[in-house]
Design a protein around this motif. Structure first.
Motif, PDB file in Angstrom:
ATOM      1  N   SER A 182      32.363  -6.680  14.601  1.00  0.00           N
ATOM      2  CA  SER A 182      31.272  -7.027  13.701  1.00  0.00           C
ATOM      3  C   SER A 182      31.491  -8.401  13.083  1.00  0.00           C
ATOM      4  O   SER A 182      30.531  -9.106  12.740  1.00  0.00           O
ATOM      5  CB  SER A 182      31.123  -5.973  12.595  1.00  0.00           C
ATOM      6  OG  SER A 182      30.707  -4.731  13.136  1.00  0.00           O
ATOM      7  N   TYR A 225      24.177  -4.571  16.811  1.00  0.00           N
ATOM      8  CA  TYR A 225      22.942  -4.583  16.026  1.00  0.00           C
ATOM      9  C   TYR A 225      23.055  -5.644  14.935  1.00  0.00           C
ATOM     10  O   TYR A 225      24.143  -6.177  14.682  1.00  0.00           O
ATOM     11  CB  TYR A 225      22.687  -3.205  15.417  1.00  0.00           C
ATOM     12  CG  TYR A 225      22.354  -2.143  16.437  1.00  0.00           C
ATOM     13  CD1 TYR A 225      21.044  -1.915  16.819  1.00  0.00           C
ATOM     14  CD2 TYR A 225      23.354  -1.371  17.023  1.00  0.00           C
ATOM     15  CE1 TYR A 225      20.725  -0.943  17.765  1.00  0.00           C
ATOM     16  CE2 TYR A 225      23.059  -0.401  17.970  1.00  0.00           C
ATOM     17  CZ  TYR A 225      21.733  -0.197  18.334  1.00  0.00           C
ATOM     18  OH  TYR A 225      21.436   0.761  19.278  1.00  0.00           O
ATOM     19  N   ASP A 262      23.114  -5.304  11.848  1.00  0.00           N
ATOM     20  CA  ASP A 262      23.987  -4.898  10.741  1.00  0.00           C
ATOM     21  C   ASP A 262      25.397  -4.531  11.181  1.00  0.00           C
ATOM     22  O   ASP A 262      26.184  -4.009  10.395  1.00  0.00           O
ATOM     23  CB  ASP A 262      23.355  -3.734   9.979  1.00  0.00           C
ATOM     24  CG  ASP A 262      23.120  -2.510  10.854  1.00  0.00           C
ATOM     25  OD1 ASP A 262      23.303  -2.625  12.092  1.00  0.00           O
ATOM     26  OD2 ASP A 262      22.750  -1.460  10.310  1.00  0.00           O
ATOM     27  N   GLY A 263      25.752  -4.781  12.438  1.00  0.00           N
ATOM     28  CA  GLY A 263      27.109  -4.511  12.874  1.00  0.00           C
ATOM     29  C   GLY A 263      27.185  -3.992  14.298  1.00  0.00           C
ATOM     30  O   GLY A 263      26.172  -3.845  14.991  1.00  0.00           O
TER      31      GLY A 263
END
Length: 261
Positions: free
Chosen positions: A217, A190, A192-193
């Motif tokens: 990530s 995603y 955000d990570g």
């Protein structure tokens, strides 16, 4: 098989009322429950079928882009209809065999929370939301060990909402006799990570591999896993594979999932 009553409500409210009766048990596709009844490991007086409730079936896309799947939707329907989330569709297409895929449901699988089932890894890696007749439960709060969940008595999974990731893949090392995952890893990236969820390996059921999440990530490449290892402590050991073997497979299958994603 022993004698029991069966009710087929057409609404969620009707199902909740039926389950409030003594010795009543929810019935999804029956792919786990029916064998359990045959072995006398459970003996409810009444089964409440959830597959005749229209509002619990089907797949749609919410305004925020999440993929919403009714709790009584079969694995085959997810495989055919979840094209907006290809990794999830592929996972559903690899569950069991055609008979299981056409009868089993996503809600039934999640409520049972078998430690080697595929769907829990997708739900946990996707940070999905489990919607019930009473509330919404975040994936991180839903699974509670072997065959245990946050569901209360009589609570029904009506829908599962999956945020669709930028990239994702599920890799399953198949146990050929049962077609369950000896080890299965779902990776979802995603903005955000990255989230990594593992099924089939741990004595505590599905879990997130946090070290891999941190590494991926920063660098979404299989090479980011090179210096990582998974402890064998707490891993399942049986005739199909030792704890050390499963720990090794977690890293291998994670790497494959990242490369495929």
């Amino acid at each position: 098989m022993y004698a029991f009553n069966i009710e087929r409500p057409s609404t969620i409210a009707g199902a909740v009322d039926a389950l409030a009766k003594d010795e009543a048990q929810a019935l999804g596709g029956g792919q786990t429950l029916i064998p359990t009844l045959k072995q006398r490991l459970a003996s409810p007086d009444t089964l409440v079928s959830l597959t005749g409730i229209p509002e619990m079936q089907g797949i749609c896309t919410a305004d925020d882009g999440a993929l919403c799947i009714g709790g009584a939707t079969s694995h085959a329907a997810v495989a055919a209809g979840a094209s907006a989330y290809p990794a999830l569709a592929a996972l559903a297409g690899g569950v069991g065999d055609p008979a299981v895929r056409n009868r089993g449901t996503i809600g039934g699988s999640l409520a049972n929370n078998d430690p080697s089932a595929c769907y829990p890894s997708a739900v946990l890696a996707s940070d999905a939301t489990i919607v019930t007749n009473a509330r919404e439960i975040a994936a991180d709060d839903f699974f509670d060990g072997l065959f245990a969940t946050a569901l209360d008595e009589g609570e029904i999974i009506t829908e599962v909402r999956f945020p669709v990731p930028e990239a994702a893949n599920y890799q399953k090392f198949l146990q050929p006799a049962s077609r369950f995952a000896l080890v299965g890893v779902f990776v979802a990236k995603y903005a955000d990570g990255v989230r990594v969820a593992v099924t089939g390996a741990s004595e505590d059921g599905v879990f997130r591999w946090s070290d891999a999440e941190a590494a991926l990530s920063g660098n979404f490449s299989a090479s980011a896993l090179a210096e990582l290892s998974v402890p064998a402590d707490g891993m399942i050991a049986d005739l199909h594979g030792s704890a050390e073997y499963r720990a090794h497979l977690v890293k291998v299958m994670t790497g494959r999932a990242v490369s495929a994603a």
